[in-house]
Design a protein around this motif. Structure first.
Motif, mmCIF file in Angstrom:
data_model
loop_
_atom_site.group_PDB
_atom_site.id
_atom_site.type_symbol
_atom_site.label_atom_id
_atom_site.label_comp_id
_atom_site.label_asym_id
_atom_site.label_seq_id
_atom_site.Cartn_x
_atom_site.Cartn_y
_atom_site.Cartn_z
ATOM 1 N N LEU A 144 -4.722 -12.618 -4.679
ATOM 2 C CA LEU A 144 -6.078 -12.834 -4.165
ATOM 3 C C LEU A 144 -6.898 -11.552 -4.272
ATOM 4 C CD1 LEU A 144 -5.351 -14.998 -0.987
ATOM 5 C CD2 LEU A 144 -6.124 -15.763 -3.239
ATOM 6 N N ASP A 145 -6.244 -10.409 -4.055
ATOM 7 C CA ASP A 145 -6.891 -9.113 -4.225
ATOM 8 C C ASP A 145 -6.240 -8.397 -5.404
ATOM 9 O OD1 ASP A 145 -8.619 -9.437 -1.976
ATOM 10 O OD2 ASP A 145 -6.909 -8.990 -0.666
ATOM 11 N N LYS A 146 -6.409 -7.099 -5.475
ATOM 12 C CA LYS A 146 -5.843 -6.356 -6.589
ATOM 13 C C LYS A 146 -4.323 -6.325 -6.548
ATOM 14 C CE LYS A 146 -9.833 -3.317 -7.326
ATOM 15 N NZ LYS A 146 -10.305 -1.916 -7.393
ATOM 16 N N GLU A 147 -3.753 -6.315 -5.345
ATOM 17 C CA GLU A 147 -2.304 -6.237 -5.181
ATOM 18 C C GLU A 147 -1.809 -7.435 -4.375
ATOM 19 O OE1 GLU A 147 -0.485 -4.015 -6.596
ATOM 20 O OE2 GLU A 147 -2.062 -2.668 -7.307
ATOM 21 N N PRO A 186 0.813 -1.235 0.000
ATOM 22 C CA PRO A 186 0.000 0.000 0.000
ATOM 23 C C PRO A 186 0.839 1.274 0.000
ATOM 24 C CG PRO A 186 -0.905 -1.616 1.525
ATOM 25 C CD PRO A 186 0.407 -2.179 1.050
ATOM 26 N N ILE A 187 1.938 1.295 0.750
ATOM 27 C CA ILE A 187 2.761 2.505 0.793
ATOM 28 C C ILE A 187 3.373 2.776 -0.573
ATOM 29 C CG2 ILE A 187 4.805 1.247 1.611
ATOM 30 C CD1 ILE A 187 5.611 3.725 3.141
ATOM 31 N N CYS A 195 -2.640 -19.775 0.675
ATOM 32 C CA CYS A 195 -3.609 -18.680 0.543
ATOM 33 C C CYS A 195 -2.948 -17.334 0.255
ATOM 34 C CB CYS A 195 -4.483 -18.564 1.801
ATOM 35 S SG CYS A 195 -5.427 -20.052 2.165
ATOM 36 N N PHE A 196 -1.904 -17.368 -0.583
ATOM 37 C CA PHE A 196 -1.246 -16.135 -0.999
ATOM 38 C C PHE A 196 -1.545 -15.775 -2.453
ATOM 39 C CE2 PHE A 196 2.059 -17.355 2.328
ATOM 40 C CZ PHE A 196 1.559 -16.465 3.269
#
Length: 546
Positions: free
Chosen positions: A210-213, A59-60, A270-271
């Motif tokens: 799993l998500d956008k990043e 995120p940073i 789960c990565f």
């Protein structure tokens, strides 16, 4: 007494504008990092100030990139005179050392077999090599590690704003970034600039976050799993340009368990998730406006494959384009059933549009979509059609598959197929469409100048007991032929297309040579794939066809 837990840090790649840090940017940064868990790499420590770098995909890093105060780094930031790393052929497996990990879709390896030339050249470097008198961004140098007197090839990216007399460099043979002091940079000999980079930028094939990043936990897990370890990679697909990673499968040896697939380890922990490959699709064929078609093939189930007479010119232009574009496919492609591709047909060694039916490790069984027949094709004779091949993928299929009404329940023997061949194969016919089902099969009737309803003529033949031999008055002008792979399949062309076709490579030699003698009823014909013979593969197609 407990030691202090707080560190004073500076981001080495975060630089303010000429006006300094704006209050808005500072507040946004505070909102992002306060009480947040972030993954940082310690670059250097001077006078209690810890120089750190963010890890891509966090995120940073996302905030810094979007705010314009941080420039996301590409695998190779600046073009250099040093050649790019050589990419092995698709399907090859190689041992490699992982030197840099950014994410499952961006990491660098050194192929073990490519290390020896550079190692030998670096070992011969004079330890008193001349220091660089002038350091310029974009230029390549040797960086010396004073602790062990090892040399590394680097490209200077930028002068570091927060640390004096230091430069941020790209390690050409590792794929990573870091700071070096100016006195550690030395001139590089011309011989060293001729050795290709060892850093091969890779991405795991069919991997998705799993998500956008990618999560920080995923990046930390992957770094601990791979960084500095020897792995086995299998090349799945070469990149279209040097700026894109090579798609690979990867296995890493774990203590007590042997080699483990890295993608499966990421998924099981789960990565990551496995991506479903996107498959392009051809546009379906449409019945011609005037109903006039030429029958080019009849398959084993009695489905009549025909092409609209009005589309002949478009088909020939498409064939011309295919011969040029498909020559770019010089390696076995990654295929899935249903995928559009171009394939070399064994009879004439020309490229045709096709669709994958099934695959083995060396071949693909394909359907030639514009002609209706199937064949086994060696993988090196297949070109994967990509989204940028719009002029190929966007053209509708030229082959209409027609199920004649009244013949749906026929038991199609060789004799019956041969009789239908004698009635309509290679003939211009009138198609009367009743409906088109969900599979794209046209249901309707076909008529010729001899027979107003070919299906009724077929039923007369089927119901004859015993089947009567046709006499000359009841037989079409072309005699009954066996329904075998040697049957020529041809495409009729309109008369006004004759001038173009007499110079086309798709015309038989005897047709082109005698074009001046065509009568009104003679039409030039285009050779097309013959009937399928999936058990035979002609090894002579290995050579690329111009």
């Amino acid at each position: 007494m407990l030691p202090e837990q707080a560190f004073c840090c500076t981001l080495i790649s975060a630089n303010p504008t000429a006006d300094g840090w704006s209050e808005e940017t500072v507040q946004q940064f505070v909102d992002v990092v306060t009480n947040a868990t972030v993954l940082l790499t310690v670059i250097d420590i001077q006078n209690g100030l810890v120089a750190v770098e963010t890890v891509h995909g966090t995120p940073i890093n996302e905030f810094l990139s979007q705010s314009g105060i941080y420039q996301m780094k590409n695998p190779v930031p600046i073009a250099t005179d040093i050649p790019a790393a050589a990419v092995p052929e698709v399907g090859m497996s190689c041992n490699a050392l992982v030197t840099n990990v950014q994410s499952p879709s961006n990491f660098h390896v050194q192929l073990m077999q490519s290390q020896y030339e550079l190692q030998s050249a670096l070992e011969s470097v004079n330890k008193r090599q001349m220091r660089a008198k002038k350091i310029e961004v974009g230029h390549c140098y040797l960086a010396v590690d004073s602790t062990n007197m090892s040399f590394y090839r680097v490209c200077v990216v930028a002068a570091m704003a927060t640390l004096a007399e230091q430069y941020e460099v790209y390690f050409i043979d590792n794929g990573s970034y870091g700071p070096v002091e100016s006195h550690s940079l030395m001139e590089m000999s011309p011989a060293l600039t001729k050795i290709p980079s060892l850093a091969l930028c890779c991405s795991l094939d069919l991997v998705m976050p799993l998500d956008k990043e990618w999560s920080e936990q995923c990046l930390e897990f992957l770094s601990r799993l791979l960084l500095g370890n020897t792995v086995t990679i299998t090349i799945k697909e070469k990149p279209a340009s040097q700026d894109e990673p090579v798609l690979v499968d990867m296995a890493v040896a774990l203590p007590g368990s042997g080699p483990q697939d890295v993608l499966q380890l990421l998924v099981s922990n789960c990565f990551a998730q496995v991506a479903t490959p996107s498959v392009l699709a051809y546009k379906p064929a449409s019945p011609p406006s005037d109903g006039m078609v030429t029958v080019i093939h009849i398959n084993e189930e009695g489905v009549v494959c025909c092409q609209a007479n009005e589309s002949a010119e478009t088909l020939c232009s498409l064939m011309d384009l295919l011969q040029t574009v498909a020559k770019k496919g010089k390696h076995p492609p990654k295929l899935v059933p249903g995928q559009p591709c171009a394939a070399i047909f064994s009879v004439d060694n020309l490229w045709y549009r096709a669709r994958v039916i099934s695959m083995t490790t060396t071949t693909a069984y394909v359907n030639f979509v514009d002609y209706g027949n199937n064949e086994d094709v060696l993988l090196q004779n297949i070109y994967t059609i990509k989204s940028q091949d719009g002029d190929i993928i966007d053209k509708p299929i030229h082959c209409l598959n027609v199920q004649l009404q009244g013949l749906e329940s026929c038991d199609w023997s060789e004799e019956l197929l041969a009789y239908m061949d004698s009635l309509i194969l290679d003939r211009s016919c009138q198609l009367h469409v009743k409906e088109v089902n969900a599979e794209g099969i046209v249901k309707g009737t076909i008529s010729t100048g001899d027979y107003p309803n070919v299906a009724e003529k077929m039923m007369q033949y089927i119901n004859s007991t015993p089947p009567a031999l046709l006499d000359s008055s009841d037989t079409p002008s072309n005699s009954v032929q066996n329904h075998v792979t040697s049957s020529p399949l041809i495409q009729s062309l309109p008369h006004n297309f004759l001038d173009h076709m007499t110079s086309s490579p798709y015309l038989p030699d005897h047709v082109a040579a005698s074009s001046a003698h065509f009568s009104d009823h003679m039409i030039p014909k285009l050779p097309i794939p013959s009937l399928p013979n999936p058990t035979t593969i002609n090894d002579s197609h290995d050579d690329e066809v111009d």
